[in-house]
Design an enzyme around this catalytic site. Structure first.
Site, PDB file in Angstrom:
ATOM      1  N   CYS A  82      27.256 124.006  23.985  1.00  0.00           N
ATOM      2  CA  CYS A  82      27.772 124.660  25.190  1.00  0.00           C
ATOM      3  C   CYS A  82      28.754 123.782  25.971  1.00  0.00           C
ATOM      4  CB  CYS A  82      26.628 125.102  26.103  1.00  0.00           C
ATOM      5  SG  CYS A  82      25.756 123.723  26.855  1.00  0.00           S
ATOM      6  N   CYS A 104      19.654 124.071  29.597  1.00  0.00           N
ATOM      7  CA  CYS A 104      20.036 123.317  30.800  1.00  0.00           C
ATOM      8  C   CYS A 104      18.846 122.541  31.351  1.00  0.00           C
ATOM      9  CB  CYS A 104      20.598 124.251  31.866  1.00  0.00           C
ATOM     10  SG  CYS A 104      22.131 125.054  31.363  1.00  0.00           S
TER      11      CYS A 104
END
Length: 144
Positions: A33, A103
């Site tokens: 990402c 995350c």
């Protein structure tokens, strides 16, 4: 859909910046990402995290998890900080969408990387701390 807490920590992140002469710095990323997270710790002689800052290049969830992770370790002992998991970060933020779980993995690993750097600088061993990874991907290693 993001929780109100995620949106709040994205819009008003806590502890942004860097610490000059920090006790430990940890940098981790996710190649898939493109998120990169750097965490700075200031640890006193009693092993208490007196200050923590972060710099994150990434999406809103990466910024929010960085911010929350700093809140969770500030004022804690090294061992308490080591026990902050990605699951704890997500729960404190009232959850993350499945596509953004990585995350929270970055946040956990950034804490560990900064603690690892601190241990190396001080030639000490932190019980339970494993060498951090540079590229975080969702895996069986994490409690997601």
């Amino acid at each position: 859909m993001y929780s109100e807490k995620v949106i709040d920590h994205f819009n008003k992140p806590r502890n942004v910046g860097e610490i000059k002469n920090s006790s430990g710095i940890g940098t981790v990323g996710n190649a898939k990402c493109g998120d990169i997270m750097r965490m700075y710790l200031n640890i006193d002689d009693n092993g208490i995290i007196r200050d923590v800052k972060f710099k994150t290049f990434g999406c809103g969830a990466a910024i929010a998890t960085s911010s929350m992770a700093t809140e969770l370790v500030k004022g804690k002992t090294i061992q308490e900080a080591l026990n902050v998991t990605n699951k704890a970060v997500m729960e404190t933020l009232d959850g993350l969408p499945p596509a953004k779980v990585h995350c929270s993995l970055l946040a956990e690993e950034a804490i560990h990387a900064a603690l690892w750097d601190y241990a190396e600088k001080n030639n000490i061993r932190i019980e339970g701390l494993k060498k951090p990874v540079n590229d975080v991907e969702e895996s069986e290693k994490y409690d997601i």
